[in-house]
Write an enzyme that holds these catalytic residues in place. Structure first.
Site, mmCIF file in Angstrom:
data_model
loop_
_atom_site.group_PDB
_atom_site.id
_atom_site.type_symbol
_atom_site.label_atom_id
_atom_site.label_comp_id
_atom_site.label_asym_id
_atom_site.label_seq_id
_atom_site.Cartn_x
_atom_site.Cartn_y
_atom_site.Cartn_z
ATOM 1 N N CYS A 66 0.790 -1.230 0.000
ATOM 2 C CA CYS A 66 0.000 0.000 0.000
ATOM 3 C C CYS A 66 0.824 1.284 0.000
ATOM 4 O O CYS A 66 0.522 2.185 -0.801
ATOM 5 C CB CYS A 66 -1.029 0.014 1.122
ATOM 6 S SG CYS A 66 -0.862 -1.268 2.353
ATOM 7 N N ARG A 112 7.128 -10.876 5.712
ATOM 8 C CA ARG A 112 6.630 -10.573 7.049
ATOM 9 C C ARG A 112 7.304 -11.524 8.011
ATOM 10 O O ARG A 112 7.310 -12.737 7.801
ATOM 11 C CB ARG A 112 5.109 -10.760 7.115
ATOM 12 C CG ARG A 112 4.381 -9.814 6.177
ATOM 13 C CD ARG A 112 2.869 -9.949 6.274
ATOM 14 N NE ARG A 112 2.262 -9.091 5.260
ATOM 15 C CZ ARG A 112 0.947 -9.036 5.010
ATOM 16 N NH1 ARG A 112 0.116 -9.787 5.721
ATOM 17 N NH2 ARG A 112 0.482 -8.236 4.077
ATOM 18 N N GLN A 118 1.151 -11.341 -2.916
ATOM 19 C CA GLN A 118 -0.298 -11.245 -2.947
ATOM 20 C C GLN A 118 -0.744 -10.881 -4.358
ATOM 21 O O GLN A 118 -0.005 -10.261 -5.103
ATOM 22 C CB GLN A 118 -0.774 -10.141 -1.999
ATOM 23 C CG GLN A 118 -0.544 -10.452 -0.544
ATOM 24 C CD GLN A 118 -1.078 -9.349 0.352
ATOM 25 O OE1 GLN A 118 -0.939 -8.176 0.037
ATOM 26 N NE2 GLN A 118 -1.688 -9.723 1.452
ATOM 27 N N ASP A 141 -2.370 -8.478 -5.106
ATOM 28 C CA ASP A 141 -2.769 -7.284 -4.376
ATOM 29 C C ASP A 141 -3.219 -6.176 -5.322
ATOM 30 O O ASP A 141 -2.717 -6.068 -6.434
ATOM 31 C CB ASP A 141 -1.525 -6.799 -3.615
ATOM 32 C CG ASP A 141 -1.877 -5.896 -2.465
ATOM 33 O OD1 ASP A 141 -3.061 -5.802 -2.123
ATOM 34 O OD2 ASP A 141 -0.950 -5.294 -1.908
ATOM 35 N N HIS A 183 -8.409 -1.717 -0.300
ATOM 36 C CA HIS A 183 -7.311 -2.665 -0.367
ATOM 37 C C HIS A 183 -7.945 -4.022 -0.615
ATOM 38 O O HIS A 183 -8.820 -4.428 0.124
ATOM 39 C CB HIS A 183 -6.586 -2.650 0.986
ATOM 40 C CG HIS A 183 -5.555 -3.698 1.137
ATOM 41 N ND1 HIS A 183 -4.224 -3.414 1.279
ATOM 42 C CD2 HIS A 183 -5.658 -5.035 1.173
ATOM 43 C CE1 HIS A 183 -3.553 -4.551 1.394
ATOM 44 N NE2 HIS A 183 -4.403 -5.541 1.335
#
Length: 679
Positions: free
Chosen positions: A337, A366, A384, A386, A536
RNA sequence: GCUGCUGUAGCUCAGCUGGUAGAGCACCUCCUUGGUAAGGAGGAGGUCAUGGGUUCGAGUCCCAUCAGCAGCUCCA
């Protein structure tokens, strides 16, 4: 009204006349379920069959083997187990011991570490108590009496429960006793321990009291129970079979991916695994093109200043990997993001530009706690599917619907039937006005309803910046994994007006920077700057997790479009290897993934190898086929052989891939229909 | 991260109360030229997770570390 007059009662939905003072057992007999009745319920409480139906009740329920029985049995089994543990270790104290979907557990506080051997001992002790045919008896105590009783047994955890329930307004405290064991418990229970014949203890693990990490850790002893030994055995068998679907096992067998101690929790994808990975990406990119997404790539390593601005440093630092360049501290990105916000800000945006649907597949890292890692399902490095959608307030619902339609398309393509949808609403710690939240939650709920999705509201579980919709899918062993997610974000686009009213975590209010996010804006029709809303969203969630889910979903038998190896050609003898190579080449030229197995093994053996490798099409070729330029097809999940011309096989297979067809059975049928009459 | 368990050949596993490693499959070679789920013979392959310790001697016992498994916790 005379004392001995009968009264009307609705039991299990049927009208019944009962004597005053009648017991639940009597009512069960009157209903004709006396032999399979286990317990009763009325006025929101549970009772034994020997208990009288409370005077004030106009309705009652008789629980039977068929009516909620398994839960009753298992809950009773947990008491039975606790009593056995107490006999073996009288100093044992207990937490809670409920039934679960698959069995039961009881949390035990005991200095002695319960071993696997101990489980057998406990089982043996349980058998004794079962043969004692000990009745489960219910009693009610006042709060004072209840506390006195549990304290006399040194059951401090139970005392805590009683106090909590009392604080919640409870005045009646029920206890269940069997043999010499008595427990503060709501019930219900089976009439006696003799009912609990088919029971097995599985394992013991740690578990924090009341699920709080700071609390003492108890030993959770888990097991399961059934009404018959046969059911129990079937259950054990099912679990064994489910383990064969485990993506970690199949991933190794099918040579898709591996893990190595040099990178704990970060998968190594092998060539076959990468094929699946890339096909999924191709699928998404196809859809992105149709659905107006743009794809970007932002840096993987960014200065910590950025993470301060985004709030990740304050709220997510524990899960981030840090590095440095010269004297500058940097971090490996855990999310996309912030990068997307920077791209958005690169130039002025007009209301005409919106919505911008910005997608990215970059790897994220992560630093998950070691104990949470789980094959591909929970990893430290992943990508992802994403995207961040920057849109106007008035486009919000339409964009959410757009996402849900996309998600449906994706999940339909995979044939998912059991997807749990949750709408998570405003948590205690949140930012933004109440009105904004209501609007956002309303938009999501509205969209869900318009999309015709059944969902569960998960109150207070939203992100601190906005509500979210989560899509959960279960694995082979019924563990639930969040895959798709759709979140409204009013936080990252915000500017200096943002104040850390409760959501800021460890941020220093003195830092102006921390109080301003990315300050995104677009120029509206009114020539004024406006704040865009950010959605998101991820559909697969992470490619890694989804591949794990898909492996378990199909037990490793991918549909043709995803199969790492789509066809394997088996020449029946060395003389036909050259024709087999021709077939392979033709398939290759048609864009299909094929190989030839010319190993010096018998056909039977090579067929077996191909079947175990879950190759969708096994093509056997010999003299007949070489002459007719055909192949004998053995489609996966069917032993039936069909002779097809090479060209028609290719045509079929290409169509199957292009349509991303699902079931291997479907392709079998279409093959049957297309079968050339074999000579 | 916590509690418990586990770590022996590429894979699945055996290895009794300590006496310095074994099977099946896979792999390689040869024979077999095979028509739909395992043809035969031979061979090669292991610092027993890593590092310490106890012992005349450790795969086996003890400690630590690493990794995995189950559950808990966590999961912007």
């Amino acid at each position: 009204m005379s004392v001995d007059s009968k009264r009307a009662l609705v039991v299990n939905g049927k009208k019944l006349e009962v004597e005053p003072g009648a017991t639940f057992g009597k009512a069960a007999q009157a209903l004709g379920v006396g032999k399979i009745a286990l317990a009763g319920r009325a006025l929101g409480r549970s009772y034994t069959l020997d208990d009288k139906i409370p005077e004030g009740a106009s309705e009652a329920e008789i629980l039977t083997k068929e009516r909620g029985g398994l839960a009753v049995l298992r809950h009773s089994a947990s008491h039975l187990m606790a009593s056995a543990i107490k006999r073996l270790w009288p100093e044992a104290r207990f937490g809670t011991g409920p039934d679960t979907e698959k069995g039961f557990y009881y949390d035990v506080d005991l200095a002695h570490r319960i071993s696997d051997e101990d489980l057998r001992k406990i089982e043996a002790e349980m058998k004794k108590i079962v043969s004692e045919d000990a009745k489960f008896e219910r009693s009610e105590l006042s709060r004072e009496e209840a506390e006195k009783l549990v304290l006399s047994k040194n059951e401090s955890f139970k005392q805590e429960l009683i106090r909590d329930h009392a604080a919640g307004g409870e005045t009646v405290f029920s206890f269940y006793k069997h043999s010499d064991f008595v427990d503060y418990c709501e019930g219900p229970h089976v009439p006696s321990t003799a009912w609990i014949k088919a029971v097995k203890l599985h394992d013991v693990s740690g578990s924090y009291w009341r699920g709080k990490e700071g609390n003492p850790q108890l030993q959770r002893v888990r097991g399961t129970a059934f009404f018959s030994e046969k059911d129990l055995q079937q259950h054990e068998k099912n679990i064994e079979e489910a383990k064969n679907r485990d993506h970690r096992k199949l991933g190794q067998q099918l040579d898709l991916f591996s893990f190595n101690d040099f990178a704990p929790g970060i998968p190594f994808f092998h060539p076959r695994g990468v094929t699946v990975y890339n096909e999924l990406l191709a699928f998404l990119r196809d859809e992105y093109r149709k659905r107006g997404y743009v794809e970007v790539r932002a840096p993987l390593v960014l200065k910590v200043d950025l993470w301060h601005r985004s709030g990740h440093y304050a709220n997510y630092r524990e899960n981030m990997f840090f590095t440095q360049s010269e004297d500058v501290e940097m971090a490996v990105k855990p999310m996309n993001c912030p990068g997307h916000c920077l791209i958005f800000k690169e130039r002025p945006r007009s209301y005409r530009d919106l919505p911008i649907r910005m997608a990215e597949f970059s790897p994220l890292h992560r630093n998950e706690r070691s104990g949470t890692l789980h094959g591909l399902m929970r990893v430290r490095g992943f990508s992802q599917d994403d995207a961040h959608i920057f849109c106007r307030e008035d486009q919000l619902e339409q964009e959410v619907l757009h996402c849900i339609a996309f998600l449906k398309k994706v999940y339909d393509t995979f044939g998912f039937k059991d997807v749990k949808v949750e709408l998570s609403t405003r948590p205690e710690k949140s930012i933004g006005t109440k009105e904004l939240w209501q609007k956002a939650e309303g938009a999501l709920e509205n969209a869900l309803n318009k999309a015709g999705l059944n969902f569960r509201i998960n109150a207070g579980d939203g992100a601190f910046y906005g509500p979210k919709i989560d899509f959960h899918i279960t694995d082979a062993l019924d563990r639930s994994w969040q895959c798709g997610t759709l979140q409204l974000d009013y936080n990252l686009p915000s500017g200096p007006e943002y104040s850390s009213q409760g959501g800021g975590g460890g941020e220093s209010p003195a830092s102006k920077e921390a109080n301003s996010r990315f300050d995104l804006s677009y120029k509206g029709q009114d020539n004024q700057p406006h704040r865009p809303v950010m959605i998101h969203r991820a559909l697969l969630g992470s490619l890694e997790r989804m591949i794990g889910v898909l492996i378990e979903h199909w037990a490793g038998a991918f549909p043709l479009w995803l199969a790492p190896e789509q066809a394997r050609v088996l020449p029946v003898a060395e003389a036909f290897v050259s024709y087999a190579r021709e077939v392979e080449k033709a398939l290759f030229d048609a864009g299909l993934r094929a190989s030839v197995d010319d190993s010096p093994e018998k056909v039977g053996k090579r067929v077996r190898d191909a079947v175990l490798a879950k190759v969708p099409y096994v093509l056997v070729v010999g003299e007949k086929e070489a002459q007719a330029r055909s192949v004998t097809v053995r489609a996966r999940s069917s032993e039936k052989q069909v002779v097809l011309s090479l060209s028609s096989l290719i045509e079929r297979a290409r169509g199957e891939v292009a349509r991303r067809e699902l079931a291997p059975e479907a392709s079998t049928t279409s093959l049957d229909a297309a079968a050339a009459p074999s000579s």
